[in-house]
Design a protein around this motif. Structure first.
Motif, PDB file in Angstrom:
ATOM      1  N   MET A 145       0.804  -1.031  -0.088  1.00 32.62           N
ATOM      2  CA  MET A 145       0.095   0.017  -0.168  1.00 32.62           C
ATOM      3  C   MET A 145       1.039   1.153  -0.167  1.00 32.62           C
ATOM      4  N   THR A 146       0.832   1.838  -1.133  1.00 35.04           N
ATOM      5  CA  THR A 146       1.762   3.052  -1.360  1.00 35.04           C
ATOM      6  C   THR A 146       1.425   4.510  -0.807  1.00 35.04           C
ATOM      7  N   THR A 147      -0.181   4.512  -0.955  1.00 31.26           N
ATOM      8  CA  THR A 147      -0.595   5.826  -0.737  1.00 31.26           C
ATOM      9  C   THR A 147      -0.964   6.035   0.752  1.00 31.26           C
ATOM     10  N   PRO A 148      -0.624   7.119   1.194  1.00 33.49           N
ATOM     11  CA  PRO A 148      -1.320   7.573   2.565  1.00 33.49           C
ATOM     12  C   PRO A 148      -2.637   7.805   2.776  1.00 33.49           C
ATOM     13  N   PHE A 149      -3.560   7.933   1.700  1.00 33.67           N
ATOM     14  CA  PHE A 149      -4.784   8.148   1.717  1.00 33.67           C
ATOM     15  C   PHE A 149      -5.814   6.899   0.954  1.00 33.67           C
ATOM     16  N   LEU A 150      -6.788   6.511   1.427  1.00 33.39           N
ATOM     17  CA  LEU A 150      -7.562   5.649   0.688  1.00 33.39           C
ATOM     18  C   LEU A 150      -9.171   6.042   0.500  1.00 33.39           C
ATOM     19  N   GLU A 151      -9.825   5.661  -0.455  1.00 32.96           N
ATOM     20  CA  GLU A 151     -11.159   5.875  -0.695  1.00 32.96           C
ATOM     21  C   GLU A 151     -11.746   4.674  -0.468  1.00 32.96           C
ATOM     22  N   LEU A 152     -12.804   4.568   0.548  1.00 30.05           N
ATOM     23  CA  LEU A 152     -13.592   3.127   0.903  1.00 30.05           C
ATOM     24  C   LEU A 152     -15.018   3.288   1.395  1.00 30.05           C
ATOM     25  N   THR A 153     -15.667   2.314   1.219  1.00 26.31           N
ATOM     26  CA  THR A 153     -17.184   2.250   1.676  1.00 26.31           C
ATOM     27  C   THR A 153     -17.044   1.308   3.020  1.00 26.31           C
ATOM     28  N   ILE A 154     -17.797   1.967   3.943  1.00 28.80           N
ATOM     29  CA  ILE A 154     -17.761   1.189   5.260  1.00 28.80           C
ATOM     30  C   ILE A 154     -18.764   0.145   5.392  1.00 28.80           C
ATOM     31  N   ASP A 155     -18.469  -1.041   5.797  1.00 31.39           N
ATOM     32  CA  ASP A 155     -19.405  -2.057   6.036  1.00 31.39           C
ATOM     33  C   ASP A 155     -19.997  -2.105   7.298  1.00 31.39           C
ATOM     34  N   LYS A 156     -19.350  -2.006   8.424  1.00 31.59           N
ATOM     35  CA  LYS A 156     -19.743  -2.019   9.906  1.00 31.59           C
ATOM     36  C   LYS A 156     -18.911  -1.522  10.703  1.00 31.59           C
ATOM     37  N   VAL A 159     -15.926   7.130   2.397  1.00 29.07           N
ATOM     38  CA  VAL A 159     -14.895   8.317   2.901  1.00 29.07           C
ATOM     39  C   VAL A 159     -13.354   7.998   2.280  1.00 29.07           C
ATOM     40  N   ARG A 160     -12.956   9.173   2.673  1.00 34.30           N
ATOM     41  CA  ARG A 160     -11.325   9.537   2.360  1.00 34.30           C
ATOM     42  C   ARG A 160     -10.909   9.340   3.665  1.00 34.30           C
ATOM     43  N   ALA A 161      -9.642   8.212   3.807  1.00 34.71           N
ATOM     44  CA  ALA A 161      -8.907   8.176   4.997  1.00 34.71           C
ATOM     45  C   ALA A 161      -7.577   8.376   5.109  1.00 34.71           C
ATOM     46  N   ARG A 162      -7.151   8.755   6.172  1.00 37.87           N
ATOM     47  CA  ARG A 162      -5.583   8.801   6.014  1.00 37.87           C
ATOM     48  C   ARG A 162      -4.860   7.732   6.801  1.00 37.87           C
ATOM     49  N   VAL A 163      -4.044   6.846   6.097  1.00 36.64           N
ATOM     50  CA  VAL A 163      -3.404   5.688   6.825  1.00 36.64           C
ATOM     51  C   VAL A 163      -2.818   5.881   8.005  1.00 36.64           C
ATOM     52  N   GLU A 164      -2.731   5.562   9.012  1.00 42.27           N
ATOM     53  CA  GLU A 164      -1.806   5.561  10.386  1.00 42.27           C
ATOM     54  C   GLU A 164      -0.922   4.799  10.509  1.00 42.27           C
ATOM     55  N   VAL A 178      -9.643  -2.549   6.551  1.00 41.69           N
ATOM     56  CA  VAL A 178      -9.212  -1.285   6.928  1.00 41.69           C
ATOM     57  C   VAL A 178     -10.028  -0.846   8.163  1.00 41.69           C
ATOM     58  N   LEU A 179      -9.498  -0.556   9.247  1.00 37.24           N
ATOM     59  CA  LEU A 179     -10.147  -0.173  10.334  1.00 37.24           C
ATOM     60  C   LEU A 179     -10.229   1.576  10.573  1.00 37.24           C
ATOM     61  N   VAL A 180     -11.286   2.182  10.521  1.00 31.23           N
ATOM     62  CA  VAL A 180     -11.367   3.629  10.291  1.00 31.23           C
ATOM     63  C   VAL A 180     -11.943   4.160  11.339  1.00 31.23           C
ATOM     64  N   TRP A 181     -11.153   5.332  12.030  1.00 33.17           N
ATOM     65  CA  TRP A 181     -11.955   6.150  12.914  1.00 33.17           C
ATOM     66  C   TRP A 181     -12.884   7.243  12.360  1.00 33.17           C
ATOM     67  N   GLY A 182     -14.194   7.590  13.101  1.00 34.10           N
ATOM     68  CA  GLY A 182     -15.148   8.369  12.383  1.00 34.10           C
ATOM     69  C   GLY A 182     -15.920   8.214  11.397  1.00 34.10           C
ATOM     70  N   ALA A 183     -16.260   7.028  11.034  1.00 35.77           N
ATOM     71  CA  ALA A 183     -16.812   6.660   9.914  1.00 35.77           C
ATOM     72  C   ALA A 183     -18.337   5.789  10.275  1.00 35.77           C
ATOM     73  N   ILE A 184     -19.349   5.756   9.417  1.00 38.10           N
ATOM     74  CA  ILE A 184     -20.574   5.122   9.768  1.00 38.10           C
ATOM     75  C   ILE A 184     -20.692   4.173   8.578  1.00 38.10           C
ATOM     76  N   PRO A 185     -21.276   3.083   8.942  1.00 35.10           N
ATOM     77  CA  PRO A 185     -21.524   1.883   7.904  1.00 35.10           C
ATOM     78  C   PRO A 185     -22.418   2.707   6.919  1.00 35.10           C
ATOM     79  N   VAL A 194     -10.716  11.602   6.886  1.00 34.25           N
ATOM     80  CA  VAL A 194     -10.387  12.963   6.680  1.00 34.25           C
ATOM     81  C   VAL A 194     -11.446  13.563   5.891  1.00 34.25           C
ATOM     82  N   ASP A 195     -12.168  12.873   5.259  1.00 37.43           N
ATOM     83  CA  ASP A 195     -13.249  13.525   4.218  1.00 37.43           C
ATOM     84  C   ASP A 195     -14.289  12.446   4.252  1.00 37.43           C
TER      85      ASP A 195
END
Length: 131
Positions: free
Chosen positions: A1-12, A39-44, A28-35, A56-57
């Motif tokens: 995984m080379t990018t620090p940002f990902l776009e994904l759909t949240i399942d649960k 979202v656009r997420a920054r990889v920690e 991918v486990l993301v803070w601040g998202a709802i199923p 992040v968005d």
């Protein structure tokens, strides 16, 4: 995984308050998202095949998204960005998932979750058992 940002759909949501989505087959486990949200997420960080990230968005928001009453990164506010009625549904889902997946036990109709105060602790569980 080379990018620090990902776009994904949240399942649960999962225990601990993060939301689960997938990117290129990886969890991918993301803070601040709802199923249901996109979202656009920054990889920690990455560990043992799991990617940890922070929203992040919000590209496609859930109708249950609200202005947070506190920072969702705080342990007492991990669902602060979620409408109270949806919070109880998400918490019940976490409990059912744990019993089903880990204990291999069917709770048969789900569980009832009492709502938390709007600005209170959100991940505490007190289980009552009968019969």
């Amino acid at each position: 995984m080379t990018t620090p940002f990902l776009e994904l759909t949240i399942d649960k949501v999962v225990a601990g308050g993060r939301a689960l989505g997938r990117h290129d087959g990886r969890v991918v486990l993301v803070w601040g998202a709802i199923p249901g949200e996109r979202v656009r997420a920054r990889v920690e960080r990455m560990a043992k095949g799991v990617v940890y990230a922070e929203t992040v968005d919000v590209l496609e928001a859930s109708p249950d998204r609200r202005e947070p009453v506190g920072d969702w990164r705080c342990g007492g506010h991990v669902f602060a960005h979620v409408a109270p009625a949806r919070q109880t549904v998400l918490k019940a889902g976490i409990i059912v998932d744990a019993f089903t997946r880990l204990a291999r036990y069917d709770l048969g109709g789900g569980v009832r979750v009492m709502p938390s105060p709007s600005e209170g602790y959100r991940l505490r569980a007190r289980l009552h058992v009968q019969d």
